[in-house]
Structure formats: C-alpha cells, structure tokens
Motif scaffolding. Structure first.
Motif, PDB file in Angstrom:
ATOM      1  N   TRP A 124      -9.039   5.223  -8.578  1.00 29.18           N
ATOM      2  CA  TRP A 124      -8.503   4.394  -9.669  1.00 29.18           C
ATOM      3  C   TRP A 124      -7.171   5.287 -10.243  1.00 29.18           C
ATOM      4  CZ3 TRP A 124     -10.741  -0.052 -10.987  1.00 29.18           C
ATOM      5  CH2 TRP A 124     -11.872  -0.214 -10.701  1.00 29.18           C
ATOM      6  N   LEU A 125      -7.142   6.421 -10.149  1.00 29.64           N
ATOM      7  CA  LEU A 125      -5.808   7.267 -10.428  1.00 29.64           C
ATOM      8  C   LEU A 125      -4.499   6.582  -9.703  1.00 29.64           C
ATOM      9  CD1 LEU A 125      -7.217  10.710 -10.722  1.00 29.64           C
ATOM     10  CD2 LEU A 125      -5.947   9.337 -12.555  1.00 29.64           C
ATOM     11  N   MET A 126      -4.873   6.289  -8.502  1.00 31.56           N
ATOM     12  CA  MET A 126      -4.075   5.678  -7.447  1.00 31.56           C
ATOM     13  C   MET A 126      -3.358   4.171  -7.957  1.00 31.56           C
ATOM     14  SD  MET A 126      -1.827   6.544  -5.196  1.00 31.56           S
ATOM     15  CE  MET A 126      -2.734   7.891  -5.056  1.00 31.56           C
ATOM     16  N   LEU A 127      -4.505   3.590  -8.467  1.00 31.53           N
ATOM     17  CA  LEU A 127      -3.911   2.283  -9.082  1.00 31.53           C
ATOM     18  C   LEU A 127      -3.416   2.311 -10.359  1.00 31.53           C
ATOM     19  CD1 LEU A 127      -7.165   0.028  -8.400  1.00 31.53           C
ATOM     20  CD2 LEU A 127      -5.137   0.388  -7.016  1.00 31.53           C
ATOM     21  N   LEU A 128      -3.721   3.520 -11.257  1.00 25.01           N
ATOM     22  CA  LEU A 128      -2.821   3.721 -12.327  1.00 25.01           C
ATOM     23  C   LEU A 128      -1.434   4.089 -12.043  1.00 25.01           C
ATOM     24  CD1 LEU A 128      -5.549   5.738 -14.463  1.00 25.01           C
ATOM     25  CD2 LEU A 128      -4.599   3.169 -14.863  1.00 25.01           C
ATOM     26  N   ARG A 129      -1.311   4.848 -10.941  1.00 22.15           N
ATOM     27  CA  ARG A 129       0.057   5.357 -10.597  1.00 22.15           C
ATOM     28  C   ARG A 129       0.851   3.952 -10.000  1.00 22.15           C
ATOM     29  NH1 ARG A 129      -0.131   9.250  -5.920  1.00 22.15           N
ATOM     30  NH2 ARG A 129       2.119   8.858  -5.829  1.00 22.15           N
ATOM     31  N   VAL A 130       0.282   2.894  -9.390  1.00 28.60           N
ATOM     32  CA  VAL A 130       1.028   1.841  -8.907  1.00 28.60           C
ATOM     33  C   VAL A 130       1.296   0.927 -10.168  1.00 28.60           C
ATOM     34  CG1 VAL A 130       0.593  -0.253  -7.752  1.00 28.60           C
ATOM     35  CG2 VAL A 130      -0.165   1.912  -6.651  1.00 28.60           C
ATOM     36  N   GLY A 131       0.426   1.015 -11.260  1.00 30.77           N
ATOM     37  CA  GLY A 131       0.810   0.343 -12.355  1.00 30.77           C
ATOM     38  C   GLY A 131       2.001   0.713 -13.109  1.00 30.77           C
ATOM     39  N   SER A 132       2.163   2.019 -12.817  1.00 29.76           N
ATOM     40  CA  SER A 132       3.324   2.890 -13.357  1.00 29.76           C
ATOM     41  C   SER A 132       4.639   2.653 -12.779  1.00 29.76           C
ATOM     42  CB  SER A 132       3.085   4.218 -13.778  1.00 29.76           C
ATOM     43  OG  SER A 132       1.930   4.377 -14.536  1.00 29.76           O
ATOM     44  N   GLY A 133       4.673   2.032 -11.471  1.00 29.97           N
ATOM     45  CA  GLY A 133       5.624   1.622 -10.661  1.00 29.97           C
ATOM     46  C   GLY A 133       6.002   2.605  -9.630  1.00 29.97           C
ATOM     47  N   GLU A 134       4.958   3.151  -9.108  1.00 31.01           N
ATOM     48  CA  GLU A 134       5.088   4.252  -8.137  1.00 31.01           C
ATOM     49  C   GLU A 134       4.632   3.620  -6.922  1.00 31.01           C
ATOM     50  OE1 GLU A 134       3.624   8.392  -8.423  1.00 31.01           O
ATOM     51  OE2 GLU A 134       3.363   8.105 -10.479  1.00 31.01           O
ATOM     52  N   ARG A 135       5.159   4.007  -5.734  1.00 34.64           N
ATOM     53  CA  ARG A 135       4.951   3.385  -4.592  1.00 34.64           C
ATOM     54  C   ARG A 135       4.281   4.370  -3.521  1.00 34.64           C
ATOM     55  NH1 ARG A 135       5.226  -0.093  -7.223  1.00 34.64           N
ATOM     56  NH2 ARG A 135       6.599  -1.645  -7.527  1.00 34.64           N
ATOM     57  N   PRO A 136       3.014   4.251  -3.329  1.00 41.48           N
ATOM     58  CA  PRO A 136       2.297   5.114  -2.417  1.00 41.48           C
ATOM     59  C   PRO A 136       2.753   5.060  -0.927  1.00 41.48           C
ATOM     60  CG  PRO A 136       0.708   4.243  -3.988  1.00 41.48           C
ATOM     61  CD  PRO A 136       2.140   3.483  -4.034  1.00 41.48           C
ATOM     62  N   ARG A 137       2.187   6.047  -0.216  1.00 44.19           N
ATOM     63  CA  ARG A 137       2.637   5.970   1.209  1.00 44.19           C
ATOM     64  C   ARG A 137       1.705   4.966   1.696  1.00 44.19           C
ATOM     65  NH1 ARG A 137       2.811  11.623   3.688  1.00 44.19           N
ATOM     66  NH2 ARG A 137       3.370  10.556   5.482  1.00 44.19           N
ATOM     67  N   PRO A 138       1.774   4.350   2.979  1.00 46.30           N
ATOM     68  CA  PRO A 138       0.805   3.512   3.639  1.00 46.30           C
ATOM     69  C   PRO A 138      -0.552   4.302   4.059  1.00 46.30           C
ATOM     70  CG  PRO A 138       2.892   3.334   4.698  1.00 46.30           C
ATOM     71  CD  PRO A 138       3.016   4.431   3.684  1.00 46.30           C
ATOM     72  N   LEU A 139      -0.560   5.395   4.282  1.00 48.18           N
ATOM     73  CA  LEU A 139      -1.745   6.323   4.417  1.00 48.18           C
ATOM     74  C   LEU A 139      -2.396   6.475   3.173  1.00 48.18           C
ATOM     75  CD1 LEU A 139      -3.460   7.850   6.307  1.00 48.18           C
ATOM     76  CD2 LEU A 139      -2.264   9.827   5.655  1.00 48.18           C
ATOM     77  N   THR A 140      -1.982   6.422   1.971  1.00 48.83           N
ATOM     78  CA  THR A 140      -2.542   6.445   0.787  1.00 48.83           C
ATOM     79  C   THR A 140      -3.162   5.029   0.540  1.00 48.83           C
ATOM     80  OG1 THR A 140      -0.956   7.828  -0.108  1.00 48.83           O
ATOM     81  CG2 THR A 140      -2.245   7.010  -1.783  1.00 48.83           C
ATOM     82  N   TRP A 141      -2.436   4.119   0.903  1.00 49.91           N
ATOM     83  CA  TRP A 141      -3.055   2.819   0.706  1.00 49.91           C
ATOM     84  C   TRP A 141      -4.342   2.838   1.498  1.00 49.91           C
ATOM     85  CZ3 TRP A 141      -2.979  -0.107  -3.368  1.00 49.91           C
ATOM     86  CH2 TRP A 141      -1.811  -0.277  -3.954  1.00 49.91           C
TER      87      TRP A 141
END
Length: 312
Positions: A124-141
């Motif tokens: 859920w934290l990762m989705l919050l980061r995405v909502g803030s405009g961050e772009r996680p790595r493919p492995l994170t996804w």
C-alpha cells in the motif's frame, strides 16, 4: 499491531549506531510478531477489543511519561502545538484505526492470518508513492503485483478459516490506515525526541480508542468477573513489550534508520505470528494460508530488495 510497516526510500534523520539500530529492529521483528497472539488472547478472554487496546496504550503512555519525567524532568515532555497535532494524527492513523482494526478483526480472524494481511502494508505504501508522482523500478512493480495477489487470496478466501468477510475488510482498512500514517509521519512535525513522540501518539491514540469503544457499545459488554486470567496476562504483555518496548523501538527506527531497512520487519513478523498462533493457540495453518502467506512475503521481499538497491 503490530504492526506495521514502512518501505519508503528516505534517509535517516540523524546518525545512530549500527548496534542500536539492529537491536531496535530485532525487538520489532520478534516482539511485534508476538503481539498478534497477545491481541487474540485478549479478545478471546472476553475483553472488548477497543477498550482493551485503549487500556494497553493509555497505561503504556502513563508509564512512559512517568519514566521520562523521573529521568529527565517534566520539561522533557513539553511539545509545541504543531508537534502535539502531528503526534495526534499519527496516533489516530497507526493506533486507533490501524491497531484498533486488528483487535476488532481478531475476534474472528486467526492471529497468523491477521499478521499475513498486515504484511501487505509496504505494498500500500508503494501505491501511495506512485500517487505522489514517484516511479518505482520494474522489480518493485513485480513485487507489488505478486504481494497483492497473495493478499487477495487470503482476503477473499479467509484462509479457509473462521474469519468473517467483514472482519477481513476491517483489517484491510486498518492496514491502509497504518500505511498512510507511516508514509506521512516524517512530514508532520513530530517531537524530535522519539520517546516523547511515542508517548503522545499512544496517549491520543488510546483516548480515541476509548471513545470508539464507547460508541461501539463495548462498556455494556465488559464484565470484569468473566475475564479469564490469561487476558490480563496478555494485556500486561502488550503494555510492557508490545507498546513500551516495541513501539518505542519502531519510533526510534523511524527517526534514525533508512525506511527501506525498517520495512524488512514486514516479512519477518508474519512468520513469527503464524508460528506462535499454531504453537500456543493451535490455530489451523491451512494450505491457503501457507500459499497466500508465502506469496505475500515474497512480494514484500521483492519490494524491499528493489528499494534497497535503488537507495544504495
């Protein structure tokens, strides 16, 4: 709750010794993993969930305030209005709504299953980061997709246990609340002293739990003469170890350790919780709990690993 979980790549706010950081992390690993068992014992002993958790945190807050005042004087307890507000928001999100949801849910949800669902917090934290405009790595996804797949299996099936759908939904909502609180706590202007921050978070969170318990009609279900002695023992354990020790250690880590390192406890706690639930309460470890739990833990491990490499 344990628990709770943060996996955001932010640097520590000030230097701290590696020994202190790893000691605090070990406490969070083991003690918070055991709190799921403690909460289940409390509610099984006929202590209403919100009133029980309110007592847990309010007593812990009083003990911590007394300790700090005796050690450093009452001046150490002084905070600004902004710091008090920040601590209050964190106390509501992490404790009243997060930990409180765990206690309510564990009336039907086995402690091990609860811990496995809570382990999805970093996702859920990762989705919050995405909502803030961050772009996680493919492995994170990849980790997020795998982890949510396991969480969905557990949530939709209830792990083939006695868990009721409403209890699972409450638990998932509490998980999201914990994620939001963990995500934004560094930005809320909390007291710089982590123990003082912990004190006010527990006091405000505990008071909110008492209010919620009253609104839920829990005082009418509280019969002290019917509470089994195991409930009092478990409640005392949660006060001393789950709140004073582990929550203080967690607050210390939030202030001093990389968030990616703190997040590793999210896939250690469930293993401890499932094992203790099976060992002490003879909770059934079904095939879906094993499979779904393994998938959740794998997903979280991938997320934490990817973020650690990103910040290395």
């Amino acid at each position: 709750m344990a628990a709770a979980p943060v996996v955001l790549p932010e640097a520590a706010t000030k230097p701290a010794s590696a020994a202190m950081i790893w000691s605090a992390l070990a406490v969070v690993y083991v003690v918070w993993g055991s709190t799921y068992l403690g909460i289940r014992v409390v509610v099984d002993a006929r202590i209403p969930p919100m009133l029980g958790m309110s007592a847990r945190f309010l007593v812990a807050a009083v003990l911590l305030a007394a300790f700090l005042a005796l050690r450093s004087g009452t001046s150490r307890l002084r905070v600004t209005r902004r710091e008090l507000l920040g601590a209050g928001v964190v106390g509501l999100l992490l404790l009243a709504f997060g930990n409180g949801a765990v206690a309510i849910a564990e009336q039907t949800v086995p402690s091990g299953l609860a811990a496995l669902l809570i382990a999805a917090v970093p996702l859920w934290l990762m989705l919050l980061r995405v909502g803030s405009g961050e772009r996680p790595r493919p492995l994170t996804w990849l980790g997020v997709l795998i982890g949510f797949g396991g969480a969905a299996l557990l949530a939709l099936s209830g792990g083939d246990t006695t868990a009721k759908p409403l209890s699972v939904a409450i638990l998932v909502a509490g998980t999201i609340s914990w994620a939001v609180g963990s995500r934004y706590s560094p930005r809320l202007g909390l007291p710089r002293d982590p123990l003082v921050a912990t004190l006010y978070e527990m006091a405000i969170g505990g008071a909110a739990m008492a209010l919620i318990g009253v609104l839920r009609g829990e005082p009418g279900r509280l019969h002290l003469d019917e509470i089994h002695s195991s409930g009092w023992v478990a409640l005392a354990y949660l006060v001393v170890f789950g709140s004073l020790l582990a929550y203080s250690a967690y607050s210390y880590l939030l202030a001093n350790a990389p968030i990616s390192l703190i997040g590793t406890y999210a896939y250690v706690n469930p293993v401890v919780a499932v094992f203790l639930g099976w060992l002490v309460l003879s909770e059934q470890v079904t095939a879906k709990i094993l499979i779904g739990g393994a998938v959740v833990v794998l997903g979280v491990a991938l997320v934490v690993s990817a973020e650690r490499r990103r910040t290395a």
